[in-house]
Design a protein around this motif. Structure first.
Motif, PDB file in Angstrom:
ATOM      1  N   UNK A  10      41.463  35.366  29.778  1.00 54.79           N
ATOM      2  CA  UNK A  10      41.248  36.683  30.071  1.00 54.79           C
ATOM      3  C   UNK A  10      41.260  37.638  28.728  1.00 54.79           C
ATOM      4  N   UNK A  11      40.666  38.292  28.050  1.00 54.48           N
ATOM      5  CA  UNK A  11      41.174  39.445  26.661  1.00 54.48           C
ATOM      6  C   UNK A  11      41.304  40.849  26.988  1.00 54.48           C
ATOM      7  N   UNK A  12      42.248  41.901  26.466  1.00 55.72           N
ATOM      8  CA  UNK A  12      42.200  42.958  26.916  1.00 55.72           C
ATOM      9  C   UNK A  12      41.807  43.449  25.237  1.00 55.72           C
ATOM     10  N   UNK A  13      40.895  43.875  25.200  1.00 56.06           N
ATOM     11  CA  UNK A  13      39.925  44.345  24.287  1.00 56.06           C
ATOM     12  C   UNK A  13      40.986  44.998  22.916  1.00 56.06           C
ATOM     13  N   UNK A  14      42.395  45.782  23.341  1.00 51.26           N
ATOM     14  CA  UNK A  14      43.039  46.266  22.826  1.00 51.26           C
ATOM     15  C   UNK A  14      44.560  45.306  21.827  1.00 51.26           C
ATOM     16  N   UNK A  15      44.605  44.545  22.911  1.00 47.11           N
ATOM     17  CA  UNK A  15      45.689  43.585  22.683  1.00 47.11           C
ATOM     18  C   UNK A  15      45.443  43.081  20.972  1.00 47.11           C
ATOM     19  N   UNK A  16      46.690  42.334  20.191  1.00 47.60           N
ATOM     20  CA  UNK A  16      46.914  41.892  18.634  1.00 47.60           C
ATOM     21  C   UNK A  16      46.176  40.522  19.783  1.00 47.60           C
ATOM     22  N   UNK A  17      46.633  40.076  20.485  1.00 44.30           N
ATOM     23  CA  UNK A  17      45.608  38.659  20.589  1.00 44.30           C
ATOM     24  C   UNK A  17      43.731  39.022  20.008  1.00 44.30           C
ATOM     25  N   UNK A  18      42.796  39.449  20.491  1.00 46.63           N
ATOM     26  CA  UNK A  18      42.030  40.045  20.447  1.00 46.63           C
ATOM     27  C   UNK A  18      41.868  40.402  18.845  1.00 46.63           C
ATOM     28  N   UNK A  50      36.429  30.652  21.916  1.00 48.47           N
ATOM     29  CA  UNK A  50      36.088  31.743  22.497  1.00 48.47           C
ATOM     30  C   UNK A  50      35.018  31.410  23.680  1.00 48.47           C
ATOM     31  N   UNK A  51      34.276  29.995  23.844  1.00 52.74           N
ATOM     32  CA  UNK A  51      33.412  29.954  24.682  1.00 52.74           C
ATOM     33  C   UNK A  51      35.217  30.118  25.939  1.00 52.74           C
ATOM     34  N   UNK A  52      35.989  29.952  25.751  1.00 53.25           N
ATOM     35  CA  UNK A  52      37.001  30.355  27.148  1.00 53.25           C
ATOM     36  C   UNK A  52      37.951  31.281  27.410  1.00 53.25           C
ATOM     37  N   UNK A  55      36.670  39.085  28.831  1.00 53.93           N
ATOM     38  CA  UNK A  55      37.158  40.467  28.750  1.00 53.93           C
ATOM     39  C   UNK A  55      37.854  40.119  29.978  1.00 53.93           C
ATOM     40  N   UNK A  56      39.171  40.713  29.525  1.00 51.84           N
ATOM     41  CA  UNK A  56      39.776  41.164  31.391  1.00 51.84           C
ATOM     42  C   UNK A  56      39.077  41.775  32.394  1.00 51.84           C
ATOM     43  N   UNK A  57      38.685  42.962  31.695  1.00 55.26           N
ATOM     44  CA  UNK A  57      37.838  44.104  32.696  1.00 55.26           C
ATOM     45  C   UNK A  57      36.475  44.086  31.349  1.00 55.26           C
ATOM     46  N   UNK A  58      35.909  45.069  33.183  1.00 57.31           N
ATOM     47  CA  UNK A  58      34.320  45.968  32.078  1.00 57.31           C
ATOM     48  C   UNK A  58      33.248  45.557  32.833  1.00 57.31           C
ATOM     49  N   UNK A  59      32.294  45.866  32.141  1.00 57.50           N
ATOM     50  CA  UNK A  59      31.304  46.763  33.136  1.00 57.50           C
ATOM     51  C   UNK A  59      30.066  45.566  33.604  1.00 57.50           C
ATOM     52  N   UNK A  71      35.121  45.906  36.942  1.00 60.08           N
ATOM     53  CA  UNK A  71      35.279  45.250  37.211  1.00 60.08           C
ATOM     54  C   UNK A  71      35.986  44.823  36.746  1.00 60.08           C
ATOM     55  N   UNK A  72      37.555  44.490  37.042  1.00 62.97           N
ATOM     56  CA  UNK A  72      38.197  43.092  36.363  1.00 62.97           C
ATOM     57  C   UNK A  72      37.614  42.021  36.964  1.00 62.97           C
ATOM     58  N   UNK A  73      37.880  41.335  35.887  1.00 61.49           N
ATOM     59  CA  UNK A  73      36.611  40.133  35.644  1.00 61.49           C
ATOM     60  C   UNK A  73      38.067  39.291  35.916  1.00 61.49           C
ATOM     61  N   UNK A  74      39.689  39.711  35.351  1.00 60.49           N
ATOM     62  CA  UNK A  74      40.414  38.738  35.135  1.00 60.49           C
ATOM     63  C   UNK A  74      40.383  37.841  37.094  1.00 60.49           C
TER      64      UNK A  74
END
Length: 171
Positions: A10-18, A50-52, A55-59, A71-74
């Protein structure tokens, strides 16, 4: 795990990793530095990663209410199985925007039920069967009863059923 399933990251859209991943993806997509073999391998690797990702959260569209809800997809703790279809002569990942949806659907159908790319598991691999309510329970009992396996296997499956509506307070 022996079947090659992998937990989703799960990726936080604001993270350095993303941000780093996006930059690497953009570089790989335009790569021409190393030659076709290496460039294609880099593109495939990054796209397969990318297949794995999710998003950490979203609509997400909620069918019963016919509206989008946050919702929190995590919370899903999702795992994925992505078979290696290259051994069947298929391209593992398409990264060209021009790929037609109809063509991808034909490829999906061509691989449907192919034992070389299907997830294989035994009934013993199932730890829990979580269902919503008693009506789902009644339907599931009929499905399990109709399986082509011995009664002992069916009883084991019955014992793994959790009716969430009745047992959620226990969790």
């Amino acid at each position: 795990m022996r079947n090659g399933i992998q937990p989703v990251q799960y990726i936080n859209k604001f993270s350095t990793q993303r941000k780093d991943f996006t930059e690497a993806l953009n570089l790989a997509r335009s790569a021409t530095k190393y030659g076709d073999d290496v460039d294609n391998k880099l593109k495939s690797f990054i796209l397969e990663q990318m297949l794995y990702y999710k998003p950490y959260a979203g609509k997400q569209y909620h069918r019963p209410d016919k509206e989008e809800k946050s919702r929190c997809f995590a919370d899903e703790c999702e795992w994925r199985y992505i078979p290696d279809v290259s051994k069947k002569g298929f391209v593992q990942v398409y990264y060209r925007a021009t790929t037609q949806p109809e063509a991808l659907e034909r490829l999906n159908k061509a691989m449907n039920m192919d034992p070389d790319v299907s997830l294989k598991f035994e009934y013993d691999d199932i730890k829990y069967i979580v269902i919503k309510d008693k009506s789902d329970f009644d339907r599931l009992l009929k499905v399990i009863d109709g399986l082509k396996c011995d009664d002992e296997e069916k009883y084991k499956l019955f014992s793994k059923i959790i009716v969430w509506e009745e047992q959620r307070r226990d969790f």
